[in-house]
Design a protein around this motif. Structure first.
Motif, PDB file in Angstrom:
ATOM      1  N   LYS A  16     -15.421   8.510  -3.257  1.00 29.93           N
ATOM      2  CA  LYS A  16     -15.477   7.102  -3.667  1.00 29.93           C
ATOM      3  C   LYS A  16     -16.753   6.835  -4.460  1.00 29.93           C
ATOM      4  O   LYS A  16     -16.711   6.281  -5.562  1.00 29.93           O
ATOM      5  CB  LYS A  16     -15.426   6.231  -2.409  1.00 29.93           C
ATOM      6  N   ASP A  52      -5.029  10.182   6.962  1.00 28.33           N
ATOM      7  CA  ASP A  52      -5.907   9.108   6.485  1.00 28.33           C
ATOM      8  C   ASP A  52      -6.549   9.511   5.162  1.00 28.33           C
ATOM      9  O   ASP A  52      -7.768   9.630   5.058  1.00 28.33           O
ATOM     10  CB  ASP A  52      -6.976   8.797   7.543  1.00 28.33           C
ATOM     11  N   THR A  68      -8.127   8.915   2.032  1.00 28.80           N
ATOM     12  CA  THR A  68      -8.785   7.934   1.169  1.00 28.80           C
ATOM     13  C   THR A  68      -9.949   8.643   0.497  1.00 28.80           C
ATOM     14  O   THR A  68     -10.344   9.736   0.917  1.00 28.80           O
ATOM     15  CB  THR A  68      -9.371   6.753   1.969  1.00 28.80           C
ATOM     16  N   THR A  69     -10.514   8.005  -0.508  1.00 26.98           N
ATOM     17  CA  THR A  69     -11.643   8.641  -1.193  1.00 26.98           C
ATOM     18  C   THR A  69     -12.912   8.599  -0.339  1.00 26.98           C
ATOM     19  O   THR A  69     -13.897   9.240  -0.675  1.00 26.98           O
ATOM     20  CB  THR A  69     -11.894   7.988  -2.564  1.00 26.98           C
ATOM     21  N   SER A  70     -12.891   7.824   0.765  1.00 23.99           N
ATOM     22  CA  SER A  70     -14.035   7.865   1.689  1.00 23.99           C
ATOM     23  C   SER A  70     -13.992   9.115   2.549  1.00 23.99           C
ATOM     24  O   SER A  70     -15.001   9.502   3.138  1.00 23.99           O
ATOM     25  CB  SER A  70     -14.031   6.653   2.627  1.00 23.99           C
ATOM     26  N   ARG A  95      -1.806   4.126  -2.040  1.00 23.68           N
ATOM     27  CA  ARG A  95      -2.240   2.757  -1.754  1.00 23.68           C
ATOM     28  C   ARG A  95      -3.761   2.676  -1.681  1.00 23.68           C
ATOM     29  O   ARG A  95      -4.366   1.724  -2.168  1.00 23.68           O
ATOM     30  CB  ARG A  95      -1.609   2.296  -0.459  1.00 23.68           C
ATOM     31  N   ALA A  96      -4.387   3.702  -1.081  1.00 21.10           N
ATOM     32  CA  ALA A  96      -5.844   3.692  -0.964  1.00 21.10           C
ATOM     33  C   ALA A  96      -6.486   3.764  -2.351  1.00 21.10           C
ATOM     34  O   ALA A  96      -7.464   3.071  -2.632  1.00 21.10           O
ATOM     35  CB  ALA A  96      -6.308   4.863  -0.104  1.00 21.10           C
ATOM     36  N   SER A 130      -6.065   0.345  -4.279  1.00 18.69           N
ATOM     37  CA  SER A 130      -6.901  -0.765  -3.825  1.00 18.69           C
ATOM     38  C   SER A 130      -8.380  -0.490  -4.066  1.00 18.69           C
ATOM     39  O   SER A 130      -9.126  -1.383  -4.445  1.00 18.69           O
ATOM     40  CB  SER A 130      -6.637  -1.058  -2.351  1.00 18.69           C
ATOM     41  N   THR A 131      -8.810   0.757  -3.878  1.00 14.27           N
ATOM     42  CA  THR A 131     -10.237   1.057  -3.997  1.00 14.27           C
ATOM     43  C   THR A 131     -10.663   1.270  -5.453  1.00 14.27           C
ATOM     44  O   THR A 131     -11.745   0.875  -5.852  1.00 14.27           O
ATOM     45  CB  THR A 131     -10.583   2.336  -3.194  1.00 14.27           C
TER      46      THR A 131
END
Lengths: 225, 347
Positions: A90, A133, A135-137, A176-177, A180-181
């Motif tokens: 991220k 899970d 996500t880019t985090s 979706r992640a 949105s991010t």
């Protein structure tokens, strides 16, 4: 043993410490008082085990993930490899966008990243590892001498499954992640998906069909306010 | 100075609100209540709204002590929602707009909830948990849009609660969710239910099937048992309500916490009909305290669908210069939260 609090993540507190003389990251899934005690115990144990198992599976499949040094179910602690100079994907994407003035150069750099990320996710699914899970985090960029390594973390929601449904949902969560991010870079997911298809094994078409089906459920849902 | 009248009728509530510069002048509402075991259907709901709406318009003006000439803009819910009830609100709004010669504005229902929650609680830039009969979303603001970080991948949390209330034949007055909450207070045995979290998304349909079977074992598809064999449920209604709330609210709190960590935010705002559940608010407050954050929540006047939130969001849009041509005053069943350009926020 010296302990230094690093940050509070979504599920637990992260400390810097050491295990048998080796510096490491300690992830403590402390008791969540908002949850019913039975539910909390069940979830915490399940996730610590899932994280430890997935790390070993990734190792066996040649996917980079933090090595688990020690698991302690009594104190809800996981001792794992620490990447001190890494940043999250991220941060990496946001920094790439703000630091470079050339839109073409940005896209080129992100294309390299997305191809690598998508390829690794494909490899994970080919080995039936569902991250749970994405996500880019939860993706680390760890600089090496000339390049960087892409390391996946936070396997607490992961499980082992051959089902196309689970793989489809995993992709949907990722899409979706990203939307949105990183809404200003809408092309990221397509780049990842292209690389994913090359690596995800023989179920490619079935997984993609399932992914479309999961998406369609989402579209149907937008009908009622 | 903007004085706005808002009409909301996307589901089984019909409400009118009037707001002037953030000051609440009127907030009136009627709810279409169906018999226990039944949900509300579009046609009958629209009929209920048609019968109530004109009386509510007059009641709101009287409560606000205003004349139509004092208004600056008429706002209505453009979507998402059930089409027939939405149309009732839209047609009345159009008529009033022509009759009183006032501009007309269509408002996104979800954005109405968010803006009302921010206005009442004073939350600046929170992670929003929007939970109602038709929606379950974790939302954060960035770059002129309310972006959806997590949501249900099948049915909404309120839908899950409502349908369970129907199975155990709970009253729909004042709402099925309220009656589940009251029963749950008497439960004390935790029954294990599926717990389904996928990243920042959740799923409720499997939990619903599972708990429906527990509540009414005769529903179980078992060919060896004849239908007339009455099987007594193993668990009391109170314990099932308690366990259902504990499980699905824990899931909601978990995805909210994950979004907080992902976005680096420390504030949470709960909006939507399920948001007035005190157990959900309590659980969310504990989670926030554990990470040094702050919870913002409202009571049933503002949580449950109301006309005021449409008036307030419409007034904000109007103040920021958003205008809508009369030809665009239609309704739409599908209208995602992130489709709206948030012209009134500059941060």
């Amino acid at each position: 043993m010296s302990v230094e609090i690093l940050k509070q993540g979504a599920e637990g507190r992260l400390y810097l410490g050491e295990f048998k003389g080796e510096p490491c990251l300690i992830k403590e899934r402390f008791v969540k008082k908002y949850r019913h005690p039975d539910l909390d115990t069940q979830i915490t144990r399940q996730r610590i085990k899932a994280e430890a198992k997935a790390a070993n599976r990734c190792q066996a499949a040649g996917i980079l993930a933090p090595r688990i040094l020690h698991t302690d179910l009594n104190t809800h602690k996981l001792y794992m490899e620490y990447f001190g100079s890494a940043k999250t994907a991220k941060q990496f994407i946001q920094e790439t966008v703000t630091e470079s003035a050339e839109p073409e150069a940005v896209k080129q750099q992100l294309q390299i990243l997305c191809t690598r990320v998508g390829g690794i996710i494909g490899k994970m699914h080919a080995n039936n590892i569902i991250h749970g899970d994405l996500t880019t985090s939860n993706i680390l960029i760890n600089p090496t001498a000339e390049d960087y390594d892409v390391i996946f973390i936070d396997f607490g929601l992961s499980h082992y499954s051959q089902a196309t449904e689970d793989k489809g949902v995993d992709l949907y969560v990722l899409e979706r992640a990203l939307l949105s991010t990183h809404s200003e870079q809408p092309y990221l997911f397509d780049l990842m998906l292209a690389a994913y298809r090359k690596e995800c094994g023989k179920d490619e078409d079935a997984v993609l069909a399932k992914f479309e089906e999961v998406r369609a459920r989402g579209r149907k849902r937008t009908m009622i306010g | 100075m903007v004085c706005a009248l808002g009409i909301e009728g996307s589901a089984n509530k019909i409400g009118i609100g009037i707001i002037r510069d953030g000051e609440v002048l009127a907030n009136v509402r009627r709810t279409y209540i169906t018999p226990p075991g039944e949900g509300f259907l579009p046609k009958e709901t629209a009929k209920h709204h048609r019968e109530e709406i004109l009386g509510l318009v007059q009641a709101s003006l009287k409560e606000a002590q205003l004349k139509p000439a004092d208004l600056d803009v008429i706002c209505y819910t453009k979507g998402p929602g059930m089409a027939p009830p939405l149309l009732v609100g839209a047609i009345v709004a159009r008529t009033l707009s022509l009759l009183w010669e006032k501009p007309l504005l269509g408002v996104n229902h979800c954005v109405g909830h968010i803006e009302m929650g921010r206005h009442i609680t004073g939350a600046q830039n929170p992670i929003v948990l929007y939970v109602s009969g038709g929606n379950t979303q974790v939302i954060a603001y960035s770059n002129q849009r309310y972006r959806i970080f997590g949501e249900t991948i099948d049915i909404a949390v309120g839908n899950c609660l409502d349908r369970f209330a129907r199975i155990i034949k709970l009253s729909n007055d004042p709402s099925p969710g309220y009656n589940i909450e009251q029963l749950a207070k008497k439960g004390n045995t935790y029954v294990k239910l599926p717990y389904v979290v996928k990243g920042m998304d959740v799923s409720f349909s499997g939990i619903l099937s599972h708990i429906e079977d527990l509540a009414d074992p005769s529903r179980r598809r078992n060919k060896r048992k004849k239908p007339q064999d009455e099987v007594d449920p193993e668990y009391s209604k109170e314990d099932l309500c308690y366990s259902l709330q504990e499980t699905i609210f824990a899931m909601l709190v978990e995805i909210t916490e994950r979004a907080m960590a992902h976005c680096g935010s420390n504030e949470v705002l709960i909006v939507g009909g399920v948001g007035c559940n005190e157990r959900l608010q309590e659980m969310m407050r504990i989670m926030c305290e554990e990470r040094g954050g702050k919870l913002f929540a409202t009571d049933e006047r503002y949580c449950i669908d109301n006309g005021l939130m449409i008036a307030h969001a419409g007034a904000e849009m109007f103040r920021a210069g958003t205008r809508m041509p009369f030809e665009e005053s239609f309704v739409t069943q599908r209208y995602r939260t992130d489709e709206v350009l948030v012209s009134w926020r500059t941060d």
